[in-house]
Design a protein around this motif. Structure first.
Motif, PDB file in Angstrom:
ATOM      1  N   THR A 196       0.832  -1.208   0.000  1.00 44.68           N
ATOM      2  CA  THR A 196       0.000   0.000   0.000  1.00 44.68           C
ATOM      3  C   THR A 196       0.863   1.253   0.000  1.00 44.68           C
ATOM      4  OG1 THR A 196      -1.726  -1.161   1.224  1.00 44.68           O
ATOM      5  CG2 THR A 196      -1.831   1.246   1.247  1.00 44.68           C
ATOM      6  N   ARG A 198       0.873   5.361   0.365  1.00 47.66           N
ATOM      7  CA  ARG A 198       0.035   6.424   0.940  1.00 47.66           C
ATOM      8  C   ARG A 198       0.714   7.780   0.758  1.00 47.66           C
ATOM      9  NH1 ARG A 198      -0.155   5.256   6.853  1.00 47.66           N
ATOM     10  NH2 ARG A 198      -1.952   6.630   6.949  1.00 47.66           N
ATOM     11  N   PRO A 200      -0.245  12.197   1.738  1.00 50.58           N
ATOM     12  CA  PRO A 200      -1.253  13.088   2.334  1.00 50.58           C
ATOM     13  C   PRO A 200      -2.066  13.811   1.258  1.00 50.58           C
ATOM     14  CG  PRO A 200       0.956  13.546   3.216  1.00 50.58           C
ATOM     15  CD  PRO A 200       1.137  12.652   2.026  1.00 50.58           C
ATOM     16  N   PRO A 201      -3.320  14.191   1.588  1.00 53.39           N
ATOM     17  CA  PRO A 201      -4.157  14.881   0.601  1.00 53.39           C
ATOM     18  C   PRO A 201      -3.706  16.324   0.395  1.00 53.39           C
ATOM     19  CG  PRO A 201      -5.305  14.696   2.705  1.00 53.39           C
ATOM     20  CD  PRO A 201      -4.012  13.972   2.861  1.00 53.39           C
ATOM     21  N   THR A 203      -5.453  18.809   0.123  1.00 55.10           N
ATOM     22  CA  THR A 203      -6.331  19.732   0.868  1.00 55.10           C
ATOM     23  C   THR A 203      -5.735  20.192   2.199  1.00 55.10           C
ATOM     24  OG1 THR A 203      -7.431  17.739   1.678  1.00 55.10           O
ATOM     25  CG2 THR A 203      -8.536  18.949  -0.097  1.00 55.10           C
ATOM     26  N   LYS A 227      -3.474   5.068  -1.413  1.00 56.91           N
ATOM     27  CA  LYS A 227      -4.383   5.831  -0.550  1.00 56.91           C
ATOM     28  C   LYS A 227      -3.903   7.259  -0.415  1.00 56.91           C
ATOM     29  CE  LYS A 227      -6.037   2.047   2.307  1.00 56.91           C
ATOM     30  NZ  LYS A 227      -5.812   1.299   3.547  1.00 56.91           N
ATOM     31  N   VAL A 228      -4.816   8.195  -0.575  1.00 56.19           N
ATOM     32  CA  VAL A 228      -4.514   9.604  -0.335  1.00 56.19           C
ATOM     33  C   VAL A 228      -5.240   9.967   0.946  1.00 56.19           C
ATOM     34  CG1 VAL A 228      -4.697  11.947  -1.258  1.00 56.19           C
ATOM     35  CG2 VAL A 228      -4.297  10.024  -2.810  1.00 56.19           C
ATOM     36  N   GLU A 229      -4.504  10.024   2.024  1.00 57.96           N
ATOM     37  CA  GLU A 229      -5.130  10.213   3.335  1.00 57.96           C
ATOM     38  C   GLU A 229      -4.112  10.807   4.316  1.00 57.96           C
ATOM     39  OE1 GLU A 229      -6.218   6.184   4.391  1.00 57.96           O
ATOM     40  OE2 GLU A 229      -4.191   5.742   5.102  1.00 57.96           O
ATOM     41  N   PRO A 230      -4.607  11.443   5.402  1.00 55.97           N
ATOM     42  CA  PRO A 230      -3.675  12.037   6.363  1.00 55.97           C
ATOM     43  C   PRO A 230      -2.736  10.992   6.953  1.00 55.97           C
ATOM     44  CG  PRO A 230      -5.919  12.783   6.761  1.00 55.97           C
ATOM     45  CD  PRO A 230      -6.011  11.678   5.749  1.00 55.97           C
ATOM     46  N   ILE A 231      -1.498  11.407   7.178  1.00 50.16           N
ATOM     47  CA  ILE A 231      -0.484  10.538   7.784  1.00 50.16           C
ATOM     48  C   ILE A 231       0.048  11.268   9.012  1.00 50.16           C
ATOM     49  CG2 ILE A 231       1.788   9.451   7.443  1.00 50.16           C
ATOM     50  CD1 ILE A 231       1.185   9.398   4.398  1.00 50.16           C
TER      51      ILE A 231
END
Ligand code: PLP
Length: 280
Positions: A196, A198, A200-201, A203, A227-231
């Motif tokens: 996976t 990853r 960060p977005p 935004t 995945k584009v998500e906060p880390i």
């Protein structure tokens, strides 16, 4: 030797003055830019770079850049290039001269890839985390901060790199004041766990990376999940690999964060480089 071209396709001497001293790009860093990687005469991610230039211009209330103009300048640089197989092609677009009629200054400049960058691509880098001084909601709350625009105001980014140097590292991973991972001063952060990827977005106030997007495209095609998500910062040292991606550095391995050596991700790095290169 650098190659400089204007938006009308004219070649200019990069060692001679071109920009007026009252150009707002020079006076205030008021303008935008892109850096496109060209390999064997072929620009990579040309459309996403131009789309991002247009997006940055809109964020700064600047006139929309001319696609035909930047295409002409790009062709002129590539046609006159006599250097190595890779070019860092910069597009620069400023607000123009102070008190003028608002006509932007624009040009394209082809440069060799610095030896330091080539070394970092091969050997990896040590990075430090540095607080960028805003929280994860700042971009939405305060759009005038221009978070996520690729502006010519990179003095803060360069200061952060000098701070990294003082701390015995070569790169920076910016964080929000509330502990989220942002990006590097000139790169996108990618953390990998298992199969996976990853990141960060955008935004949260960072630049949407064209290299990261290319890598994610290739990875997804080969069955990785993306995945584009906060880390959060502690997740970095728990990952199987942390990478900084940008057009010029491609995908560079981070081997140390804040003095802590990470799990050896040399093999993983090889896989990601292969995936990224498979796009071209
Ligand atoms: N983030 C910042 C702040 C950058 O300056 C850059 C590129 O210079 C990137 C991310 C990576 O963007 P790209 O992969 O499109 O070069």
């Amino acid at each position: 030797m650098p190659v400089l071209a204007l938006l009308d396709g004219t070649i200019a001497d990069p060692t001679h003055p071109l920009v007026r001293v009252d150009d707002l790009g020079l006076m205030r860093g008021d303008g935008i830019f892109e850096t496109v990687l060209v390999v064997d005469g072929k620009p990579r991610e040309l459309e996403p770079h131009f789309d991002r230039l247009v997006r940055s211009a809109a964020m700064l209330d600047m006139p929309e850049p001319s696609r035909a103009g930047f295409d002409r300048a790009t062709r002129a640089v590539l046609g006159n290039w006599t250097g190595g197989p890779e070019i860092a092609l910069k597009w620069v677009y400023t607000r123009g001269v102070e008190g003028g009629d608002g006509t932007p200054t624009g040009f394209a400049l082809g440069l060799e890839i610095a030896d330091k960058v080539k070394r970092q691509r091969a050997d990896g880098i040590a990075a430090v985390t540095l607080d960028r001084g805003f929280d994860a909601d700042a971009a939405a709350r305060a759009p005038w901060l221009l978070l996520g625009a690729k502006t010519l105001s990179y003095a803060v980014n360069m200061a952060a790199l000098r701070e990294a140097d003082r701390r015995g590292a070569e790169e920076v991973i910016f964080t929000t004041s509330d502990g989220a991972v942002l990006e590097g001063p000139t790169s996108t952060l990618i953390a990998v766990s298992g199969r996976t990827l990853r990141t960060p977005p955008a935004t949260i106030g960072i630049l949407p990376g064209t290299t990261q997007a290319a890598l994610f495209r290739a990875a997804e095609r080969e069955g990785w999940s993306v995945k584009v998500e906060p880390i959060r910062v502690p997740e970095l040292t728990e990952a199987d690999g942390v990478f900084l991606a940008s057009s010029v550095r491609k995908v560079t391995r981070v081997h140390t964060i804040d003095g802590t050596q990470l799990t050896d991700s040399t093999a993983l790095h090889g896989e990601l480089v292969r995936l990224y290169d498979s796009e071209y």
